[in-house]
Design a protein around this motif. Structure first.
Motif, PDB file in Angstrom:
ATOM      1  N   TRP A  36      43.404  32.887  41.238  1.00  0.00           N
ATOM      2  CA  TRP A  36      42.805  33.421  40.010  1.00  0.00           C
ATOM      3  C   TRP A  36      41.297  33.168  39.998  1.00  0.00           C
ATOM      4  CZ3 TRP A  36      40.805  30.117  36.091  1.00  0.00           C
ATOM      5  CH2 TRP A  36      40.336  30.781  34.953  1.00  0.00           C
ATOM      6  N   ALA A  37      40.915  31.914  40.300  1.00  0.00           N
ATOM      7  CA  ALA A  37      39.490  31.558  40.308  1.00  0.00           C
ATOM      8  C   ALA A  37      38.749  32.313  41.406  1.00  0.00           C
ATOM      9  CB  ALA A  37      39.328  30.047  40.485  1.00  0.00           C
ATOM     10  N   ALA A  38      39.385  32.464  42.559  1.00  0.00           N
ATOM     11  CA  ALA A  38      38.753  33.198  43.661  1.00  0.00           C
ATOM     12  C   ALA A  38      38.432  34.625  43.232  1.00  0.00           C
ATOM     13  CB  ALA A  38      39.674  33.200  44.886  1.00  0.00           C
ATOM     14  N   GLN A  39      39.343  35.235  42.502  1.00  0.00           N
ATOM     15  CA  GLN A  39      39.110  36.603  42.017  1.00  0.00           C
ATOM     16  C   GLN A  39      37.885  36.631  41.093  1.00  0.00           C
ATOM     17  OE1 GLN A  39      42.269  38.216  39.607  1.00  0.00           O
ATOM     18  NE2 GLN A  39      41.671  40.313  40.090  1.00  0.00           N
ATOM     19  N   LEU A  40      37.773  35.638  40.202  1.00  0.00           N
ATOM     20  CA  LEU A  40      36.606  35.567  39.315  1.00  0.00           C
ATOM     21  C   LEU A  40      35.319  35.367  40.104  1.00  0.00           C
ATOM     22  CD1 LEU A  40      37.882  33.393  36.319  1.00  0.00           C
ATOM     23  CD2 LEU A  40      37.602  35.878  36.413  1.00  0.00           C
ATOM     24  N   LEU A  41      35.424  34.689  41.234  1.00  0.00           N
ATOM     25  CA  LEU A  41      34.259  34.425  42.079  1.00  0.00           C
ATOM     26  C   LEU A  41      33.967  35.581  43.038  1.00  0.00           C
ATOM     27  CD1 LEU A  41      35.030  30.686  42.868  1.00  0.00           C
ATOM     28  CD2 LEU A  41      33.179  31.544  41.404  1.00  0.00           C
ATOM     29  N   GLY A  42      34.792  36.614  43.007  1.00  0.00           N
ATOM     30  CA  GLY A  42      34.572  37.773  43.867  1.00  0.00           C
ATOM     31  C   GLY A  42      35.089  37.596  45.282  1.00  0.00           C
ATOM     32  N   LYS A  43      35.965  36.629  45.492  1.00  0.00           N
ATOM     33  CA  LYS A  43      36.521  36.384  46.830  1.00  0.00           C
ATOM     34  C   LYS A  43      37.816  37.186  46.987  1.00  0.00           C
ATOM     35  CE  LYS A  43      34.810  31.611  46.759  1.00  0.00           C
ATOM     36  NZ  LYS A  43      33.812  31.574  47.773  1.00  0.00           N
ATOM     37  N   THR A  44      38.047  37.690  48.176  1.00  0.00           N
ATOM     38  CA  THR A  44      39.272  38.429  48.469  1.00  0.00           C
ATOM     39  C   THR A  44      39.799  38.028  49.836  1.00  0.00           C
ATOM     40  OG1 THR A  44      38.026  40.266  49.443  1.00  0.00           O
ATOM     41  CG2 THR A  44      38.568  40.452  47.095  1.00  0.00           C
ATOM     42  N   ASP A  77      31.640  27.856  36.619  1.00  0.00           N
ATOM     43  CA  ASP A  77      30.418  27.803  35.822  1.00  0.00           C
ATOM     44  C   ASP A  77      30.557  28.640  34.558  1.00  0.00           C
ATOM     45  OD1 ASP A  77      27.812  26.961  35.258  1.00  0.00           O
ATOM     46  OD2 ASP A  77      26.918  28.620  36.381  1.00  0.00           O
ATOM     47  N   TYR A  78      29.833  29.678  34.419  1.00  0.00           N
ATOM     48  CA  TYR A  78      29.833  30.510  33.214  1.00  0.00           C
ATOM     49  C   TYR A  78      30.976  31.530  33.189  1.00  0.00           C
ATOM     50  CZ  TYR A  78      27.916  34.046  36.305  1.00  0.00           C
ATOM     51  OH  TYR A  78      27.757  34.933  37.345  1.00  0.00           O
ATOM     52  N   ARG A  79      31.716  31.679  34.270  1.00  0.00           N
ATOM     53  CA  ARG A  79      32.749  32.718  34.355  1.00  0.00           C
ATOM     54  C   ARG A  79      33.996  32.419  33.525  1.00  0.00           C
ATOM     55  NH1 ARG A  79      30.443  31.872  39.271  1.00  0.00           N
ATOM     56  NH2 ARG A  79      29.396  33.650  40.213  1.00  0.00           N
ATOM     57  N   ALA A  80      34.230  31.128  33.244  1.00  0.00           N
ATOM     58  CA  ALA A  80      35.394  30.736  32.442  1.00  0.00           C
ATOM     59  C   ALA A  80      35.088  29.429  31.737  1.00  0.00           C
ATOM     60  CB  ALA A  80      36.623  30.589  33.330  1.00  0.00           C
ATOM     61  N   ASP A  81      35.389  29.368  30.452  1.00  0.00           N
ATOM     62  CA  ASP A  81      35.151  28.143  29.689  1.00  0.00           C
ATOM     63  C   ASP A  81      36.353  27.192  29.800  1.00  0.00           C
ATOM     64  OD1 ASP A  81      37.091  29.248  28.063  1.00  0.00           O
ATOM     65  OD2 ASP A  81      35.762  29.580  26.360  1.00  0.00           O
ATOM     66  N   GLU A  82      36.211  26.011  29.213  1.00  0.00           N
ATOM     67  CA  GLU A  82      37.248  24.993  29.310  1.00  0.00           C
ATOM     68  C   GLU A  82      38.589  25.491  28.779  1.00  0.00           C
ATOM     69  OE1 GLU A  82      38.395  20.471  27.840  1.00  0.00           O
ATOM     70  OE2 GLU A  82      36.386  21.235  27.417  1.00  0.00           O
ATOM     71  N   LEU A  83      38.574  26.138  27.626  1.00  0.00           N
ATOM     72  CA  LEU A  83      39.836  26.609  27.041  1.00  0.00           C
ATOM     73  C   LEU A  83      40.536  27.621  27.936  1.00  0.00           C
ATOM     74  CD1 LEU A  83      38.865  26.973  23.274  1.00  0.00           C
ATOM     75  CD2 LEU A  83      40.265  25.197  24.342  1.00  0.00           C
ATOM     76  N   THR A  84      39.780  28.502  28.541  1.00  0.00           N
ATOM     77  CA  THR A  84      40.360  29.505  29.436  1.00  0.00           C
ATOM     78  C   THR A  84      40.969  28.846  30.666  1.00  0.00           C
ATOM     79  OG1 THR A  84      38.754  31.149  28.684  1.00  0.00           O
ATOM     80  CG2 THR A  84      39.870  31.592  30.786  1.00  0.00           C
ATOM     81  N   ILE A  85      40.245  27.912  31.251  1.00  0.00           N
ATOM     82  CA  ILE A  85      40.745  27.223  32.454  1.00  0.00           C
ATOM     83  C   ILE A  85      42.008  26.443  32.121  1.00  0.00           C
ATOM     84  CG2 ILE A  85      40.254  25.427  34.163  1.00  0.00           C
ATOM     85  CD1 ILE A  85      37.266  26.321  33.945  1.00  0.00           C
ATOM     86  N   LYS A  88      44.953  28.728  31.602  1.00  0.00           N
ATOM     87  CA  LYS A  88      45.463  29.230  32.885  1.00  0.00           C
ATOM     88  C   LYS A  88      46.248  28.142  33.613  1.00  0.00           C
ATOM     89  CE  LYS A  88      44.345  33.519  33.131  1.00  0.00           C
ATOM     90  NZ  LYS A  88      45.391  34.543  33.236  1.00  0.00           N
ATOM     91  N   MET A  89      45.776  26.897  33.530  1.00  0.00           N
ATOM     92  CA  MET A  89      46.498  25.795  34.163  1.00  0.00           C
ATOM     93  C   MET A  89      47.904  25.696  33.579  1.00  0.00           C
ATOM     94  SD  MET A  89      43.446  22.953  34.415  1.00  0.00           S
ATOM     95  CE  MET A  89      44.309  21.737  35.422  1.00  0.00           C
ATOM     96  N   ALA A  90      48.012  25.753  32.261  1.00  0.00           N
ATOM     97  CA  ALA A  90      49.320  25.663  31.600  1.00  0.00           C
ATOM     98  C   ALA A  90      50.182  26.889  31.923  1.00  0.00           C
ATOM     99  CB  ALA A  90      49.135  25.527  30.097  1.00  0.00           C
ATOM    100  N   GLU A  91      49.581  28.053  31.891  1.00  0.00           N
ATOM    101  CA  GLU A  91      50.306  29.298  32.179  1.00  0.00           C
ATOM    102  C   GLU A  91      50.879  29.288  33.586  1.00  0.00           C
ATOM    103  OE1 GLU A  91      49.174  33.959  33.075  1.00  0.00           O
ATOM    104  OE2 GLU A  91      47.868  32.839  31.725  1.00  0.00           O
ATOM    105  N   PHE A  92      50.047  28.944  34.566  1.00  0.00           N
ATOM    106  CA  PHE A  92      50.506  28.958  35.952  1.00  0.00           C
ATOM    107  C   PHE A  92      51.519  27.855  36.241  1.00  0.00           C
ATOM    108  CE2 PHE A  92      46.347  31.243  36.984  1.00  0.00           C
ATOM    109  CZ  PHE A  92      46.966  32.486  37.013  1.00  0.00           C
ATOM    110  N   LEU A  93      51.389  26.701  35.579  1.00  0.00           N
ATOM    111  CA  LEU A  93      52.386  25.646  35.771  1.00  0.00           C
ATOM    112  C   LEU A  93      53.738  26.119  35.249  1.00  0.00           C
ATOM    113  CD1 LEU A  93      53.120  22.853  36.765  1.00  0.00           C
ATOM    114  CD2 LEU A  93      52.381  21.941  34.548  1.00  0.00           C
TER     115      LEU A  93
END
Length: 109
Positions: A36-44, A77-85, A88-93
């Motif tokens: 998920w984070a890689a996608q936000l960072l533009g990695k594929t 960094d600015y791509r996702a705030d604490e609440l979003t991260i 996502k941690m809870a969702e993916f777990l």
């Protein structure tokens, strides 16, 4: 062997099984987080897979998930705030636990 010994062995086996399931769920969810984070960072592709492995490895820095959160927070960094991260941690777990529960145990058809 006594009934007490049987109960003790059953409890120890259940504890070991539960610990293994928790480990597998966290590892799987960390990989999902990494992708998920890689996608936000533009990695594929391979680059995204490599980043997901970095997130997996970050979890071994200390007990708990704060080491993973710190890595993601710093990297995103600015791509996702604490609440979003954390969401996502809870969702993916939750997804990882559900996937593991749906898998057939080894040795069963």
């Amino acid at each position: 062997m006594t009934t007490f010994d049987d109960r003790k062995n059953a409890f120890e086996n259940k504890f070991a099984h539960d610990a293994e399931m928790q480990f597998r769920a966290h590892a799987r969810s960390n990989k999902m987080l990494g992708l998920w984070a890689a996608q936000l960072l533009g990695k594929t592709g391979a680059e995204a897979e490599a980043y997901a492995m970095e997130v997996l490895k970050a979890d071994f820095a200390e007990v708990g998930q704060e080491d993973v959160f710190r890595k993601l927070s710093k990297d995103l960094d600015y791509r996702a705030d604490e609440l979003t991260i954390r969401a996502k941690m809870a969702e993916f777990l939750g997804q990882a636990k559900a996937q593991i529960m749906d898998e057939k145990p080894e040795g069963r058809g």
